[in-house]
Design an enzyme around this catalytic site. Sequence first.
Site, mmCIF file in Angstrom:
data_model
loop_
_atom_site.group_PDB
_atom_site.id
_atom_site.type_symbol
_atom_site.label_atom_id
_atom_site.label_comp_id
_atom_site.label_asym_id
_atom_site.label_seq_id
_atom_site.Cartn_x
_atom_site.Cartn_y
_atom_site.Cartn_z
ATOM 1 N N THR A 11 72.953 61.032 23.593
ATOM 2 C CA THR A 11 73.315 60.175 22.451
ATOM 3 C C THR A 11 72.277 60.264 21.330
ATOM 4 O OG1 THR A 11 72.203 58.371 23.576
ATOM 5 C CG2 THR A 11 74.604 58.485 23.838
ATOM 6 N N VAL A 14 68.543 64.943 18.967
ATOM 7 C CA VAL A 14 68.421 66.299 19.515
ATOM 8 C C VAL A 14 69.503 66.559 20.558
ATOM 9 C CG1 VAL A 14 66.931 67.858 20.838
ATOM 10 C CG2 VAL A 14 65.945 66.465 19.021
ATOM 11 N N SER A 40 74.051 53.144 26.991
ATOM 12 C CA SER A 40 75.104 53.984 26.395
ATOM 13 C C SER A 40 76.309 54.204 27.308
ATOM 14 C CB SER A 40 74.528 55.350 26.023
ATOM 15 O OG SER A 40 73.518 55.188 25.070
ATOM 16 N N ARG A 100 54.454 70.392 28.762
ATOM 17 C CA ARG A 100 54.131 71.605 27.998
ATOM 18 C C ARG A 100 52.820 72.266 28.387
ATOM 19 N NH1 ARG A 100 55.539 68.954 22.270
ATOM 20 N NH2 ARG A 100 57.808 68.901 22.480
ATOM 21 N N CYS A 131 58.274 70.874 17.762
ATOM 22 C CA CYS A 131 59.077 71.427 16.659
ATOM 23 C C CYS A 131 58.226 72.164 15.615
ATOM 24 C CB CYS A 131 59.878 70.315 15.991
ATOM 25 S SG CYS A 131 58.954 68.791 15.735
ATOM 26 N N GLN A 158 56.907 66.813 7.722
ATOM 27 C CA GLN A 158 57.879 66.703 8.809
ATOM 28 C C GLN A 158 58.908 65.598 8.543
ATOM 29 O OE1 GLN A 158 54.329 67.748 11.929
ATOM 30 N NE2 GLN A 158 56.190 66.932 12.862
ATOM 31 N N ARG A 236 54.370 62.897 7.914
ATOM 32 C CA ARG A 236 55.789 62.526 7.916
ATOM 33 C C ARG A 236 56.224 62.294 6.474
ATOM 34 N NH1 ARG A 236 58.633 63.421 12.204
ATOM 35 N NH2 ARG A 236 57.440 62.070 13.575
ATOM 36 N N HIS A 243 61.772 70.521 8.756
ATOM 37 C CA HIS A 243 60.313 70.456 8.658
ATOM 38 C C HIS A 243 59.828 71.616 7.782
ATOM 39 C CE1 HIS A 243 60.316 67.422 11.613
ATOM 40 N NE2 HIS A 243 59.637 67.978 12.578
HETATM 41 P P1 A2P Z 1 70.280 55.782 24.622
HETATM 42 O O1 A2P Z 1 71.075 56.099 23.384
HETATM 43 O O2 A2P Z 1 71.147 55.334 25.758
HETATM 44 O O3 A2P Z 1 69.107 54.897 24.378
HETATM 45 P P2 A2P Z 1 66.438 59.820 19.890
HETATM 46 O O4 A2P Z 1 65.326 60.799 20.108
HETATM 47 O O5 A2P Z 1 67.403 60.236 18.838
HETATM 48 O O6 A2P Z 1 65.925 58.429 19.709
HETATM 49 O O7 A2P Z 1 67.271 59.805 21.272
HETATM 50 C C1 A2P Z 1 66.696 59.482 22.497
HETATM 51 C C2 A2P Z 1 67.689 59.786 23.602
HETATM 52 O O8 A2P Z 1 67.054 59.496 24.850
HETATM 53 C C3 A2P Z 1 68.950 58.924 23.558
HETATM 54 O O9 A2P Z 1 70.040 59.664 24.039
HETATM 55 C C4 A2P Z 1 68.594 57.819 24.542
HETATM 56 O O10 A2P Z 1 69.702 57.207 25.138
HETATM 57 C C5 A2P Z 1 67.838 58.586 25.577
HETATM 58 N N1 A2P Z 1 66.998 57.716 26.390
HETATM 59 C C6 A2P Z 1 65.981 56.935 25.971
HETATM 60 N N2 A2P Z 1 65.453 56.234 27.011
HETATM 61 C C7 A2P Z 1 66.158 56.590 28.103
HETATM 62 C C8 A2P Z 1 66.127 56.231 29.485
HETATM 63 N N3 A2P Z 1 65.233 55.356 29.954
HETATM 64 N N4 A2P Z 1 67.033 56.792 30.322
HETATM 65 C C9 A2P Z 1 67.926 57.689 29.859
HETATM 66 N N5 A2P Z 1 68.024 58.073 28.568
HETATM 67 C C10 A2P Z 1 67.148 57.539 27.694
#
Ligand code: A2P
Length: 338
Positions: A11, A14, A40, A100, A131, A158, A236, A243
């Site tokens: 979601t 990336v 989500s 990494r 990145c 960035q 930033r 970037h």
């Molecule tokens: P969610 O949308 O359910 O919070 P971004 O880098 O754009 O902020 O996205 C971070 C991604 O990592 C999102 O898909 C987010 O899901 C997911 N994420 C963040 N914390 C967790 C977690 N504890 N378990 C699973 N997915 C996570």
Amino acid sequence: MAYRVAVVGATGAVGNQMLEILHETGFPVDEVYAVASARSVGKEVSFGDDIRLRVKDLASFDFEGVDLALFSAGSSVSAEYAPKAAAAGCVVIDNSSQWRMDPEVPLVVPEVNPEALAGFRAKNIIANPNCSTIQMVMALKPLHDLWRVKRVAVATYQSTSGAGQRAMDELFEQTKGIYMNREPQPKIFPKRIAFNLIPQIDRFLEDGFTKEEWKMRVETKKILDPAIDVVATCVRVPVFVGHSEAVFAEFHEPVDVEEARTALDNFEGVVVLDRPEEGQYATPVDCVGEYAVFVSRIRRDPTVENGLAMWVVADNLRKGAALNAVQIAHRLVDDGYL
Ligand code: A2P
């Protein structure tokens, strides 16, 4: 042969691109799983124009039988779940910084150091570099092959998407708010980002550099050559995607601008856009959605013996993150590892 593939963080900014690029590049999928947090569950994300995937909760997701997982959900999530997925036999390509610098984990830019992939079975994890590092080593590699890079000074510009979807929303909301005389309320960024610049990405370390700046140094050494020194200032800027970097590279041997231009243009994944007199040079907006790393403003640095200055721009969500991860996945297939 087709594969069962999970995208963890599906979601996010990336993760969304990972799904899009897996589809765009025709990665041979048998089944695709979109995985994110419990927040989500019930949401849907797209895989191509026609397929909608229902998001699954990482906490209860079973990696057994999944061939490949692309992770982009932050370091703490990768620290906990990448080893679990790997232990279940799933190959993990991780976009976070968690693994990494682990000597048993390859850090790979497929055009630059594909040979590093060979060791991935030690942990079943492959790390996707930072990145800003990816686009810089893409521009340095063909020049390193010609004249050996000795030292690089770089300043980055960035975009907010590097900090995730909510960071892009913050730029949007603050920008809108300023026209309505609302005082910006920084939440994701340490200071106001709209109509401003922030010379801090990630946390400060004891030596005064930020962790982002440290990453550019140590990751370049791991990917390209431990003998290369890098000094970075990472900033930033109020850009949504893309970037940019002002790169000043010093070499062991005498350089030639025309030769540099040709070598860069011939390097897979790099496009030279360098006719400044005709207004031709890359800006971040031009690079959104593109796969390539764009190099402009190539010129001799007259202040050092063998130096070049250049301007390097790429879509940080694509080559800087999702595309590089998907290219690693393709490489695993092409080289017979999957
Ligand atoms: P969610 O949308 O359910 O919070 P971004 O880098 O754009 O902020 O996205 C971070 C991604 O990592 C999102 O898909 C987010 O899901 C997911 N994420 C963040 N914390 C967790 C977690 N504890 N378990 C699973 N997915 C996570």
